[in-house]
Design an enzyme around this catalytic site. Sequence first.
Site: not given
Length: 129
Positions: A55, A58
């Site tokens: 991600c 993230c």
Amino acid sequence: MGSNVSSVHDVHSSMEITSNGFVVEIESRRQWKSLFDSMKGSNKLLVIDFTAVWCGPCKAMEPRVREIASKYSEAVFARVDVDRLMDVAGTYRAITLPAFVFVKRGEEIDRVVGAKPDELVKKIEQHRV
């Protein structure tokens, strides 16, 4: 900070220390259960950072989360990889990442979905007491 670190550190072997706060890296179901159970009886804010290695947003949020954790040492920050702990991610319906779930006394009280550091800080301010 001392009592927070020692009590969580005793339960969790993997901890990422920042200047005034910490982010607990949850690496197992047992570790998650220990942290969650220890927080159920507390009015302390638990901020669960649901993330994944793949991600991008993230990864971009990671240094900001550490910085935020250092400013709000009265809260406990836990990072959960959704691929490693799918059942925990499923319990909190962490589908869109990053997802930050706010928990007090074992109950979800709020969440922030997406890489929104300003909103994350606002919610922490709102729920930390």
